[in-house]
Design an enzyme around this catalytic site. Sequence first.
Site, mmCIF file in Angstrom:
data_model
loop_
_atom_site.group_PDB
_atom_site.id
_atom_site.type_symbol
_atom_site.label_atom_id
_atom_site.label_comp_id
_atom_site.label_asym_id
_atom_site.label_seq_id
_atom_site.Cartn_x
_atom_site.Cartn_y
_atom_site.Cartn_z
ATOM 1 N N SER A 10 2.226 -15.043 -4.279
ATOM 2 C CA SER A 10 1.936 -13.868 -5.097
ATOM 3 C C SER A 10 3.191 -13.065 -5.417
ATOM 4 C CB SER A 10 0.890 -12.993 -4.407
ATOM 5 O OG SER A 10 1.285 -12.678 -3.073
ATOM 6 N N GLY A 12 6.459 -13.862 -4.878
ATOM 7 C CA GLY A 12 7.485 -14.687 -5.502
ATOM 8 C C GLY A 12 7.202 -14.940 -6.977
ATOM 9 N N LYS A 177 10.877 -0.928 7.180
ATOM 10 C CA LYS A 177 9.815 -1.777 6.633
ATOM 11 C C LYS A 177 9.008 -2.419 7.760
ATOM 12 C CE LYS A 177 9.017 -5.976 3.930
ATOM 13 N NZ LYS A 177 9.644 -7.119 3.213
ATOM 14 N N ASN A 185 -0.363 -3.795 9.023
ATOM 15 C CA ASN A 185 -0.903 -5.148 8.845
ATOM 16 C C ASN A 185 -1.950 -5.559 9.867
ATOM 17 O OD1 ASN A 185 0.343 -7.167 6.643
ATOM 18 N ND2 ASN A 185 1.795 -5.542 7.064
ATOM 19 N N ASN A 244 -5.332 -0.939 -1.490
ATOM 20 C CA ASN A 244 -4.891 -2.327 -1.311
ATOM 21 C C ASN A 244 -5.326 -2.885 0.039
ATOM 22 O OD1 ASN A 244 -3.619 -1.866 -3.720
ATOM 23 N ND2 ASN A 244 -1.552 -2.234 -2.979
ATOM 24 N N GLU A 245 -5.430 -4.192 0.086
ATOM 25 C CA GLU A 245 -5.609 -4.905 1.354
ATOM 26 C C GLU A 245 -4.247 -5.435 1.776
ATOM 27 O OE1 GLU A 245 -8.391 -7.934 0.362
ATOM 28 O OE2 GLU A 245 -10.131 -6.597 0.481
ATOM 29 N N SER A 247 -1.375 -7.859 3.472
ATOM 30 C CA SER A 247 -1.232 -9.321 3.409
ATOM 31 C C SER A 247 -1.865 -9.985 4.626
ATOM 32 C CB SER A 247 0.242 -9.703 3.300
ATOM 33 O OG SER A 247 0.977 -9.208 4.410
ATOM 34 N N GLU A 259 1.617 -13.537 9.680
ATOM 35 C CA GLU A 259 3.009 -13.299 10.039
ATOM 36 C C GLU A 259 3.124 -12.368 11.242
ATOM 37 O OE1 GLU A 259 5.968 -13.487 6.453
ATOM 38 O OE2 GLU A 259 4.258 -12.253 5.838
#
Length: 295
Positions: A10, A12, A177, A185, A244-245, A247, A259
């Site tokens: 998505s 990239g 970040k 997450n 948003n959801e 990743s 991840e």
Amino acid sequence: MEILVFGAGSLGSLIGGLLARDHDVTLVGREPHVEAIEQSGLTIDGEIERTARPQATTTTPAEAELVIVTVKAYDTATAADALRDCECEVVLSVQNGIDNEATLADALDAQILAGTATYGAIAAEPGHVTCTGIGEIVLGDPDGRPNTVADRVGAAFRSAAIETTVATDMPRRLWTKLAVNAGINATTALAQVENGALAEEPARMVAHRAARETARVADRNGVALAEEDAVTALEAVIEATADNESSMYRDIQSEHRTEVDAINGIVADSDLETPVNETLAALVRTWERERTRRR
């Protein structure tokens, strides 16, 4: 500039599609996404509406001026191995986690840059990506030094109308970040909620504590990141991406490997006491093992 995006998922695909406005872009991805792009181009909708015409392939081209790595952190070593035979000048990691740049530098004879992206992207279907939020690309030297190569790459991004900052404090930005991702997450994935739910208790407390622990681990690793600054960054992202959801939530919904090792796991595996990240990492790792998603 001749640009290769390695990992046309998505994010990239979105970055590559935007860069294709002004550059010769090749996306390296999987079928059937690659075939759809070759046949009809890449459709971008949502906050940005356009049809891009990058090249797309499942194999690594022989050369590129700039390679942008956007694979999941657990695939960084595989990406580095695939890029060994690609003659490239610069490699920019735009991934989650802290150690990707070192992995790439160990394997590749190229200038390595670090980057972060706050553009939101969802792969809707083959040949189609939805931009869920216009953000910013920040890139620079992984060690935080002025870098003329980073300046040149930043100019290439800006020429394609991508909001871009060239920074000389990338270590702090990467850890910030990480603090944001550590708070959002796993918490949203386990609770199965959108990001905005973390603005209210009791999830707010969990997210804040995960971010504060990350700031302390950053300090242990020589990167000055105040706990309050980590929490402020976390709250800003929660507000900006409320609908948003994450990743990781999407990974769990689709029963893919997450991840977590590169996010909460980095914090949990430090030599400091990090009970919130330890718990979040343990729960997500258990979910992965039960579904044989861990290698």
